[in-house]
Design an enzyme around this catalytic site. Sequence first.
Site, PDB file in Angstrom:
ATOM      1  CD  GLU A  11      -2.737  -1.377   2.422  1.00  0.00           C
ATOM      2  OE1 GLU A  11      -2.662  -0.532   3.325  1.00  0.00           O
ATOM      3  OE2 GLU A  11      -3.490  -2.363   2.506  1.00  0.00           O
TER       4      GLU A  11
ATOM      5  CD  GLU B 110      -4.681  -7.673   1.882  1.00  0.00           C
ATOM      6  OE1 GLU B 110      -5.536  -6.937   2.415  1.00  0.00           O
ATOM      7  OE2 GLU B 110      -3.452  -7.474   1.968  1.00  0.00           O
TER       8      GLU B 110
HETATM    9  O1  G3I Z   1      -3.980  -7.165  19.009  1.00  0.00           O
HETATM   10  C1  G3I Z   1      -4.830  -6.160  19.560  1.00  0.00           C
HETATM   11  C2  G3I Z   1      -5.414  -6.603  20.848  1.00  0.00           C
HETATM   12  O2  G3I Z   1      -4.377  -6.754  21.795  1.00  0.00           O
HETATM   13  C3  G3I Z   1      -6.435  -5.564  21.327  1.00  0.00           C
HETATM   14  O3  G3I Z   1      -7.033  -6.007  22.481  1.00  0.00           O
HETATM   15  C4  G3I Z   1      -7.487  -5.344  20.257  1.00  0.00           C
HETATM   16  C5  G3I Z   1      -8.471  -4.257  20.665  1.00  0.00           C
HETATM   17  O4  G3I Z   1      -8.990  -3.585  19.539  1.00  0.00           O
HETATM   18  O5  G3I Z   1      -6.850  -4.928  19.081  1.00  0.00           O
HETATM   19  C6  G3I Z   1      -5.948  -5.879  18.575  1.00  0.00           C
HETATM   20  O6  G3I Z   1      -5.350  -5.414  17.421  1.00  0.00           O
HETATM   21  C7  G3I Z   1      -6.152  -5.382  16.258  1.00  0.00           C
HETATM   22  C8  G3I Z   1      -5.510  -6.258  15.214  1.00  0.00           C
HETATM   23  O7  G3I Z   1      -6.207  -6.119  13.985  1.00  0.00           O
HETATM   24  C9  G3I Z   1      -5.503  -7.725  15.596  1.00  0.00           C
HETATM   25  O8  G3I Z   1      -6.792  -8.206  15.685  1.00  0.00           O
HETATM   26  C10 G3I Z   1      -6.227  -3.943  15.801  1.00  0.00           C
HETATM   27  O9  G3I Z   1      -6.974  -3.176  16.710  1.00  0.00           O
HETATM   28  C11 G3I Z   1      -6.860  -3.870  14.449  1.00  0.00           C
HETATM   29  O10 G3I Z   1      -6.745  -2.552  13.944  1.00  0.00           O
HETATM   30  C12 G3I Z   1      -6.156  -4.808  13.495  1.00  0.00           C
HETATM   31  O11 G3I Z   1      -6.822  -4.772  12.260  1.00  0.00           O
HETATM   32  C13 G3I Z   1      -6.122  -5.352  11.176  1.00  0.00           C
HETATM   33  C14 G3I Z   1      -5.935  -4.296  10.100  1.00  0.00           C
HETATM   34  O12 G3I Z   1      -5.301  -4.897   8.983  1.00  0.00           O
HETATM   35  C15 G3I Z   1      -5.079  -3.138  10.591  1.00  0.00           C
HETATM   36  O13 G3I Z   1      -4.918  -2.257   9.559  1.00  0.00           O
HETATM   37  C16 G3I Z   1      -6.971  -6.487  10.624  1.00  0.00           C
HETATM   38  O14 G3I Z   1      -7.022  -7.556  11.583  1.00  0.00           O
HETATM   39  C17 G3I Z   1      -6.357  -7.024   9.330  1.00  0.00           C
HETATM   40  O15 G3I Z   1      -7.260  -7.895   8.713  1.00  0.00           O
HETATM   41  C18 G3I Z   1      -6.113  -5.863   8.379  1.00  0.00           C
HETATM   42  O16 G3I Z   1      -5.497  -6.383   7.219  1.00  0.00           O
HETATM   43  C19 G3I Z   1      -5.181  -5.423   6.216  1.00  0.00           C
HETATM   44  C20 G3I Z   1      -3.976  -5.957   5.464  1.00  0.00           C
HETATM   45  O17 G3I Z   1      -2.929  -6.245   6.348  1.00  0.00           O
HETATM   46  C21 G3I Z   1      -3.531  -4.986   4.378  1.00  0.00           C
HETATM   47  N1  G3I Z   1      -4.615  -4.649   3.502  1.00  0.00           N
HETATM   48  C22 G3I Z   1      -5.852  -4.191   4.140  1.00  0.00           C
HETATM   49  C23 G3I Z   1      -6.302  -5.205   5.184  1.00  0.00           C
HETATM   50  C24 G3I Z   1      -7.620  -4.783   5.783  1.00  0.00           C
HETATM   51  O18 G3I Z   1      -7.458  -3.581   6.494  1.00  0.00           O
END
Ligand code: G3I
Length: 350
Positions: free
Chosen positions: A157, A263
């Site tokens: 990205e 994805e």
């Molecule tokens: O790990 C913490 C946890 O400790 C905490 O309690 C919890 C509370 O919100 O958050 C957890 O972290 C989250 C993490 O995912 C793991 O679940 C984050 O808040 C959350 O923002 C994060 O989201 C990820 C996102 O990328 C971040 O940008 C999504 O799971 C993941 O599917 C998403 O994947 C991205 C690709 O890497 C790149 N392309 C877009 C795609 C979708 O956004």
Amino acid sequence: MLFDYSKITTISLLILFTSCQPETAGPCTFEQALHGQAPYPLGFAADVAAFRFDPDYQNHSSFHFNSITAENALKMEHIQPARGGFEFVQADSLVNLALRKGMRVHGHTLIWHNQNPPWLSTFSGDRQAWIDLMKEHINTVIQHFSGRIHSWDVVNEAFEDNGDLRETVWRNGIGDDYIELAFQFAAEADPDAMLFYNDYNLWRKSAKCRAVLALAEHLQKKGIPIQGIGFQGHIDIRGPGQREIELALEELSALGLQVHISELDVSVNPLGKASPDLEGNFGKQAEVYRMVAEAYTSSVPADQQFGITFWGLADAHSWIPSFFNRADAPLLWDANYMPKPALCGFMDGI
Ligand code: G3I
């Protein structure tokens, strides 16, 4: 009710068969694994804990998929949470289990603007210090998984939708050439690894699609290794249309690189309605999945089809509901692993 793969009977197949008949899709049975239906690998983005400890998650994913991408576990915030302090335990467990299950492991992602450790945003140093930092991260991670992970999203990205380079910590610290340096370091770290550039909204021959094409051509001209492009594919029931998808895939394929739909998910509530009729949109969703699969087959030459990866296993695991705080159901199976019309639509398009 959960789907039990050890108890597939004629009756259960009949129930599944009749429960999965979208208007647009053909017959759909589950005698074979989903990955067995496609001539290219089919993968999913995995949650480490669920993959390791939830037997239903593990059985369902290893039955249907032959490729895996860690949804979060290989991102820098997890891999290098402290400066120079690399943490591989979680990622190793995912990678080793996936390999034992016979899956191909795709590495996501080395250099990104998001999900970086907090210390990175306060790191101060000149261009050379940033280059050294990036090189150390790429080297350490790629070499740690060398022989186990053969393909990587090296940079993720890097562009805005208008085709401009995105403002990121890496670009700020190094300059616009941080992307080519990242690919160069990755190739030096493991000359056998396949190196991908990965991005979203590449569907419509968009400005961003043009920028990615230009980047790939620039790397190729300079002799910097790049083996593939990741088309993320976070889309929804409103489109894009099949021809728009095909045109973009055709143009990217013309680079001669591997093309990974990396994805894929199809939202059924893109406007975030408070009380959406999710199921009412399942037919449209099936049609979009069919279209994507068909476009991939018709527009990407067989020897450039790296595969299609879904961003999550079943609806209960999708990132969309928590990330956007809305009800949604973007994947092929519902929360109980029961097949949705989307599954038939996708299989129909293969
Ligand atoms: O790990 C913490 C946890 O400790 C905490 O309690 C919890 C509370 O919100 O958050 C957890 O972290 C989250 C993490 O995912 C793991 O679940 C984050 O808040 C959350 O923002 C994060 O989201 C990820 C996102 O990328 C971040 O940008 C999504 O799971 C993941 O599917 C998403 O994947 C991205 C690709 O890497 C790149 N392309 C877009 C795609 C979708 O956004």
